[in-house]
Motif scaffolding. Structure first.
Motif, PDB file in Angstrom:
ATOM      1  N   GLU A  83      42.277  29.021  39.515  1.00  0.00           N
ATOM      2  CA  GLU A  83      42.707  30.414  39.605  1.00  0.00           C
ATOM      3  C   GLU A  83      44.229  30.494  39.596  1.00  0.00           C
ATOM      4  OE1 GLU A  83      40.860  32.965  39.418  1.00  0.00           O
ATOM      5  OE2 GLU A  83      38.866  32.438  40.168  1.00  0.00           O
ATOM      6  N   ASP A  84      44.736  31.496  38.916  1.00  0.00           N
ATOM      7  CA  ASP A  84      46.157  31.841  38.958  1.00  0.00           C
ATOM      8  C   ASP A  84      46.306  32.987  39.943  1.00  0.00           C
ATOM      9  OD1 ASP A  84      48.728  32.740  38.618  1.00  0.00           O
ATOM     10  OD2 ASP A  84      48.634  32.878  36.439  1.00  0.00           O
ATOM     11  N   LEU A  85      46.912  32.717  41.081  1.00  0.00           N
ATOM     12  CA  LEU A  85      46.942  33.701  42.162  1.00  0.00           C
ATOM     13  C   LEU A  85      47.890  34.862  41.912  1.00  0.00           C
ATOM     14  CD1 LEU A  85      46.611  31.314  45.195  1.00  0.00           C
ATOM     15  CD2 LEU A  85      44.891  32.863  44.285  1.00  0.00           C
ATOM     16  N   THR A  86      48.601  34.856  40.792  1.00  0.00           N
ATOM     17  CA  THR A  86      49.330  36.061  40.415  1.00  0.00           C
ATOM     18  C   THR A  86      48.415  37.090  39.766  1.00  0.00           C
ATOM     19  OG1 THR A  86      49.978  35.146  38.263  1.00  0.00           O
ATOM     20  CG2 THR A  86      51.473  34.763  40.112  1.00  0.00           C
ATOM     21  N   ASP A  87      47.188  36.693  39.447  1.00  0.00           N
ATOM     22  CA  ASP A  87      46.157  37.619  38.994  1.00  0.00           C
ATOM     23  C   ASP A  87      45.604  38.333  40.224  1.00  0.00           C
ATOM     24  OD1 ASP A  87      43.811  38.900  38.234  1.00  0.00           O
ATOM     25  OD2 ASP A  87      42.944  37.167  37.221  1.00  0.00           O
ATOM     26  N   PRO A  88      45.707  39.643  40.307  1.00  0.00           N
ATOM     27  CA  PRO A  88      45.271  40.352  41.513  1.00  0.00           C
ATOM     28  C   PRO A  88      43.817  40.110  41.897  1.00  0.00           C
ATOM     29  CG  PRO A  88      46.593  41.796  40.150  1.00  0.00           C
ATOM     30  CD  PRO A  88      46.338  40.562  39.333  1.00  0.00           C
ATOM     31  N   LEU A  89      42.971  39.739  40.943  1.00  0.00           N
ATOM     32  CA  LEU A  89      41.555  39.525  41.250  1.00  0.00           C
ATOM     33  C   LEU A  89      41.246  38.096  41.668  1.00  0.00           C
ATOM     34  CD1 LEU A  89      39.941  41.577  38.332  1.00  0.00           C
ATOM     35  CD2 LEU A  89      40.489  42.329  40.660  1.00  0.00           C
ATOM     36  N   ALA A  90      42.190  37.179  41.491  1.00  0.00           N
ATOM     37  CA  ALA A  90      41.926  35.763  41.729  1.00  0.00           C
ATOM     38  C   ALA A  90      41.602  35.435  43.189  1.00  0.00           C
ATOM     39  CB  ALA A  90      43.093  34.920  41.239  1.00  0.00           C
ATOM     40  N   PRO A  91      42.338  35.953  44.176  1.00  0.00           N
ATOM     41  CA  PRO A  91      42.017  35.584  45.559  1.00  0.00           C
ATOM     42  C   PRO A  91      40.588  35.951  45.958  1.00  0.00           C
ATOM     43  CG  PRO A  91      44.200  36.532  45.448  1.00  0.00           C
ATOM     44  CD  PRO A  91      43.575  36.765  44.106  1.00  0.00           C
ATOM     45  N   ALA A  92      40.131  37.129  45.576  1.00  0.00           N
ATOM     46  CA  ALA A  92      38.764  37.537  45.915  1.00  0.00           C
ATOM     47  C   ALA A  92      37.736  36.656  45.218  1.00  0.00           C
ATOM     48  CB  ALA A  92      38.546  39.001  45.558  1.00  0.00           C
ATOM     49  N   ARG A  93      38.027  36.262  43.975  1.00  0.00           N
ATOM     50  CA  ARG A  93      37.104  35.357  43.274  1.00  0.00           C
ATOM     51  C   ARG A  93      37.008  34.021  43.998  1.00  0.00           C
ATOM     52  NH1 ARG A  93      39.429  37.340  38.202  1.00  0.00           N
ATOM     53  NH2 ARG A  93      40.815  35.508  38.199  1.00  0.00           N
ATOM     54  N   ALA A  94      38.134  33.526  44.495  1.00  0.00           N
ATOM     55  CA  ALA A  94      38.127  32.248  45.190  1.00  0.00           C
ATOM     56  C   ALA A  94      37.304  32.328  46.477  1.00  0.00           C
ATOM     57  CB  ALA A  94      39.556  31.815  45.492  1.00  0.00           C
ATOM     58  N   VAL A  95      37.502  33.380  47.236  1.00  0.00           N
ATOM     59  CA  VAL A  95      36.718  33.543  48.474  1.00  0.00           C
ATOM     60  C   VAL A  95      35.233  33.655  48.154  1.00  0.00           C
ATOM     61  CG1 VAL A  95      36.239  35.117  50.391  1.00  0.00           C
ATOM     62  CG2 VAL A  95      38.614  34.517  49.816  1.00  0.00           C
ATOM     63  N   ALA A  96      34.893  34.444  47.138  1.00  0.00           N
ATOM     64  CA  ALA A  96      33.488  34.590  46.749  1.00  0.00           C
ATOM     65  C   ALA A  96      32.893  33.256  46.305  1.00  0.00           C
ATOM     66  CB  ALA A  96      33.357  35.625  45.635  1.00  0.00           C
ATOM     67  N   ARG A  97      33.695  32.457  45.615  1.00  0.00           N
ATOM     68  CA  ARG A  97      33.223  31.144  45.165  1.00  0.00           C
ATOM     69  C   ARG A  97      32.928  30.231  46.348  1.00  0.00           C
ATOM     70  NH1 ARG A  97      30.404  28.013  41.884  1.00  0.00           N
ATOM     71  NH2 ARG A  97      31.456  26.095  41.226  1.00  0.00           N
ATOM     72  N   ALA A  98      33.777  30.249  47.366  1.00  0.00           N
ATOM     73  CA  ALA A  98      33.534  29.424  48.551  1.00  0.00           C
ATOM     74  C   ALA A  98      32.235  29.817  49.243  1.00  0.00           C
ATOM     75  CB  ALA A  98      34.705  29.555  49.530  1.00  0.00           C
ATOM     76  N   ILE A  99      32.003  31.114  49.341  1.00  0.00           N
ATOM     77  CA  ILE A  99      30.775  31.585  49.986  1.00  0.00           C
ATOM     78  C   ILE A  99      29.564  31.222  49.142  1.00  0.00           C
ATOM     79  CG2 ILE A  99      29.530  33.656  50.717  1.00  0.00           C
ATOM     80  CD1 ILE A  99      32.311  34.853  51.404  1.00  0.00           C
ATOM     81  N   GLU A 100      29.705  31.324  47.827  1.00  0.00           N
ATOM     82  CA  GLU A 100      28.612  30.959  46.930  1.00  0.00           C
ATOM     83  C   GLU A 100      28.260  29.486  47.041  1.00  0.00           C
ATOM     84  OE1 GLU A 100      27.862  30.447  42.105  1.00  0.00           O
ATOM     85  OE2 GLU A 100      29.648  31.479  42.832  1.00  0.00           O
TER      86      GLU A 100
END
Length: 271
Positions: free
Chosen positions: A61-78
């Motif tokens: 993930e490129d964390l300058t993408d506003p959607l990236a942090p939420a994707r990372a958290v969702a991935r950890a939960i998944e």
């Protein structure tokens, strides 16, 4: 000391090198399961190759993408079924930027925006995604990696310093709001650390070497410690920061909330 992190789930941003990679390794050594977030991966972040099996998963993930942090958290939960720890380590020079930079006037709006996106907003977005599942699970720990420069405003890297000061303020506010609900939020403020930011070709050591008419090794071993009045006389090692991050992530730090820990070779002199 057992940090009681076995099987706890952690998201670590800026995980591919330096402090972030040291944090990943330390949490794995303590038995945690880690989603390592960075733009690129490598053998160190491949679970089987790193000897961590399925306890280590990389999220590109490129964390300058506003959607990236939420994707990372969702991935950890998944992948791991929950979330206990968030380490917002990503920061420093935004992609394509070399620090240090000198003076206020050369900075344009785009420079300020890029610096705050990477060093403040990415952490805010990750916390915003992480807090609801932590609340649902009864608590968690957020550790934000800030900087000693947040406490010592100066015209060198003025935009970076301001972004980290803002991160400290947000961290205190989150600690106050969510501490009663079981989520601890603390910051770690390193001074200069011997990472790629300093050591890679064209990095901070080379910039300062050119400005002072010396060489990279002299800057790293003598010039920077003297310029920044480091009491220990040396830049910190990434592991020294990672050890404090792991302790703050641990249930052993149950009464530590809203605190800021300087791991800075004696950079900060203020009381």
């Amino acid at each position: 000391m057992d940090l009681q992190l076995k099987d706890r789930v952690a998201v670590v941003t800026g995980a591919s090198k330096g402090i972030g990679l040291a944090v990943v390794r330390t949490l794995l050594d303590e038995g945690a399961r880690v989603l390592a977030v960075s733009r690129s991966s490598g053998p160190e972040l491949d679970g089987p190759a790193a000897g961590a099996g399925d306890r280590l998963v990389h999220a590109a993930e490129d964390l300058t993408d506003p959607l990236a942090p939420a994707r990372a958290v969702a991935r950890a939960i998944e992948v791991f079924g929950g979330l206990d720890v968030l380490v917002n380590n990503a920061g420093g020079p935004p992609p394509g930027v070399t620090l240090p930079r000198f003076g206020f006037l050369p900075l344009e709006d785009v420079d300020w925006a890029a610096m705050f996106e990477f060093n403040l907003f990415s952490s805010i977005r990750a916390a915003r995604a992480a807090i609801p599942p932590m609340l649902a699970a009864g608590g968690g720990a957020i550790v934000n990696v800030s900087s000693g420069n947040a406490h010592r405003p100066m015209p060198m890297n003025v935009d970076y310093n301001a972004a980290k000061s803002a991160l400290n303020s947000v961290s205190k506010a989150l600690a106050e709001e969510f501490g009663p609900q079981g989520i601890r939020v603390n910051t770690v403020s390193p001074g200069p650390v011997r990472t790629a930011w300093w050591t890679e070709e064209g990095g901070a050591a080379d910039v300062l070497a050119e400005r002072s008419g010396t060489d990279r090794d002299t800057v790293l071993n003598e010039g920077a410690p003297q310029m920044m009045a480091l009491t220990t006389g040396r830049l910190a090692d990434p592991q020294e920061i990672a050890d404090v991050v792991a302790l703050l992530a641990s249930p052993r730090s149950a009464s530590t909330n809203g605190a800021d820990f300087a791991v800075d070779s004696g950079f900060l002199k203020e009381i």
